[in-house]
Design a protein around this motif. Structure first.
Motif, short mmCIF file in Angstrom:
data_model
loop_
_atom_site.label_atom_id
_atom_site.label_comp_id
_atom_site.label_asym_id
_atom_site.label_seq_id
_atom_site.Cartn_x
_atom_site.Cartn_y
_atom_site.Cartn_z
N ASN A 1 -8.17 -4.51 7.64
CA ASN A 1 -9.23 -4.14 7.74
C ASN A 1 -8.94 -2.84 8.24
N ALA A 2 -8.51 -2.38 9.32
CA ALA A 2 -8.04 -1.27 10.00
C ALA A 2 -7.42 -0.38 8.05
N ILE A 3 -6.49 -1.18 8.17
CA ILE A 3 -5.79 0.35 7.22
C ILE A 3 -6.36 0.32 5.72
N THR A 4 -7.26 -0.47 5.54
CA THR A 4 -8.16 -0.54 4.84
C THR A 4 -9.02 0.54 4.74
N GLN A 5 -9.76 0.96 5.88
CA GLN A 5 -10.91 1.86 6.00
C GLN A 5 -9.81 2.93 6.22
N SER A 6 -8.93 3.03 7.24
CA SER A 6 -7.57 4.25 7.34
C SER A 6 -7.89 5.05 6.05
N LEU A 7 -6.79 4.24 5.53
CA LEU A 7 -6.70 4.88 4.20
C LEU A 7 -7.93 5.33 3.26
N CYS B 1 1.19 -1.38 -0.07
CA CYS B 1 -0.47 -0.55 -0.08
C CYS B 1 1.19 1.05 0.26
N HIS B 2 1.99 1.21 0.70
CA HIS B 2 2.49 2.43 0.97
C HIS B 2 3.47 2.43 -0.43
N MET C 1 -10.21 6.48 3.74
CA MET C 1 -10.72 8.35 4.16
C MET C 1 -9.72 8.84 3.93
N GLU C 2 -8.17 8.67 3.92
CA GLU C 2 -7.43 9.74 3.94
C GLU C 2 -7.19 10.06 2.02
N GLY D 1 -13.46 2.42 1.37
CA GLY D 1 -13.57 1.64 2.77
C GLY D 1 -13.97 0.52 2.98
#
Length: 261
Positions: A164-170, A125-126, A172-173, A250
């Motif tokens: 799951n968390a990085i999916t939702q965080s990214l 992702c990064h 939104m960002e 998300g």
């Protein structure tokens, strides 16, 4: 289930598919190629090039260890150099190495599960973001798991909770930068024997018994009381990757016969 192809669905798109030498990743990459995409098959298995050669369309292969950031960055760089950019990243690397009660895990085994099933997604992702930002668009599909609620896979479950968390965080960002981030959460999936086993040391008799309990729990938790097929997993991944899903970001889509994980 036989796949239903959508010719031209990925025409003009460059897709990077990780874990593309076997299982779900292989099915996703081959189908996307048949639907017009230009595909980079990424895997650390040396036979990934032979799998890419099966593609009906423009494809290349790249061997990399995505448990390292260097491997992830090299894969994205190769895709950009080869195809002129990246449009879609499908993060498919991961999978439980061992099945055992949490109290039975050794510390190094916990670390290994996190490295296998969380770090490749984080790193990729990064590593892909600079390529997306340069083009002003992009889509990431992360392959998570409904095993965030499941027995005998505590560290793997934690890793997939992180996915799951990085999916939702990214999501939104990055939404205002025209970048979508979504995920599927597969349940148990029938697949041919792996050419490279996840647990190279082999399973002990205890682990085989615990695996049997896991299989029973997975089937009982599914409304359909069965495992899915590889094609039943590939189809929603490719839907989320397509323009048909342009207003979805998300979200983590359970694909587990009714088990929400």
């Amino acid at each position: 289930m036989s796949p239903r192809y959508f010719p031209g669905r990925f025409a003009g798109k460059v897709l990077v598919v990780t874990g593309a030498a076997q299982g779900i990743g292989r099915a996703v990459a081959l189908r996307a190629a048949k639907e017009g995409g230009r595909i980079l098959f990424v895997d650390r298995a040396d036979f990934v090039a032979a799998v890419a050669a099966e593609a009906e369309g423009e494809a290349a292969a790249f061997s990399a260890d995505l448990e390292t950031y260097e491997g992830a960055a090299a894969a994205m760089g190769f895709a950009s150099e080869t195809f002129g950019g990246v449009d879609i990243l499908i993060n498919n690397v991961g999978g439980a190495i061992r099945m055992r009660p949490f109290a039975e895990f050794e510390p190094q085994q916990i670390d290994a599960e996190i490295r296998r099933s969380l770090m490749p997604t984080l790193y990729c992702c990064h590593a892909v973001l600079s390529h997306f930002l340069a083009r002003g668009r992009g889509t990431i599909i992360n392959v998570s798991s409904n095993a965030t609620r499941g027995i005998y896979r505590g560290p793997y479950s934690a890793a997939k909770g992180g996915v799951n968390a990085i999916t939702q965080s990214l999501a939104m960002e990055l939404a205002d930068q025209n970048i979508r981030v979504v995920a599927t959460a597969p349940g148990g999936t029938e697949a041919p024997p792996r050419r490279i086993p996840r647990n190279a040391a082999g399973d002990t008799e205890k682990e085989k018994a615990w695996m049997g309990e896991v299989v029973s729990q997975v089937k009982q938790s599914s409304f359909m009381r069965r495992y899915g097929t590889i094609e039943e997993q590939a189809a929603p991944i490719l839907f989320l990757a397509s323009e048909e899903a342009s207003y979805i970001t998300g979200s983590v889509l359970p694909v587990a016969g009714g088990d929400l994980g």
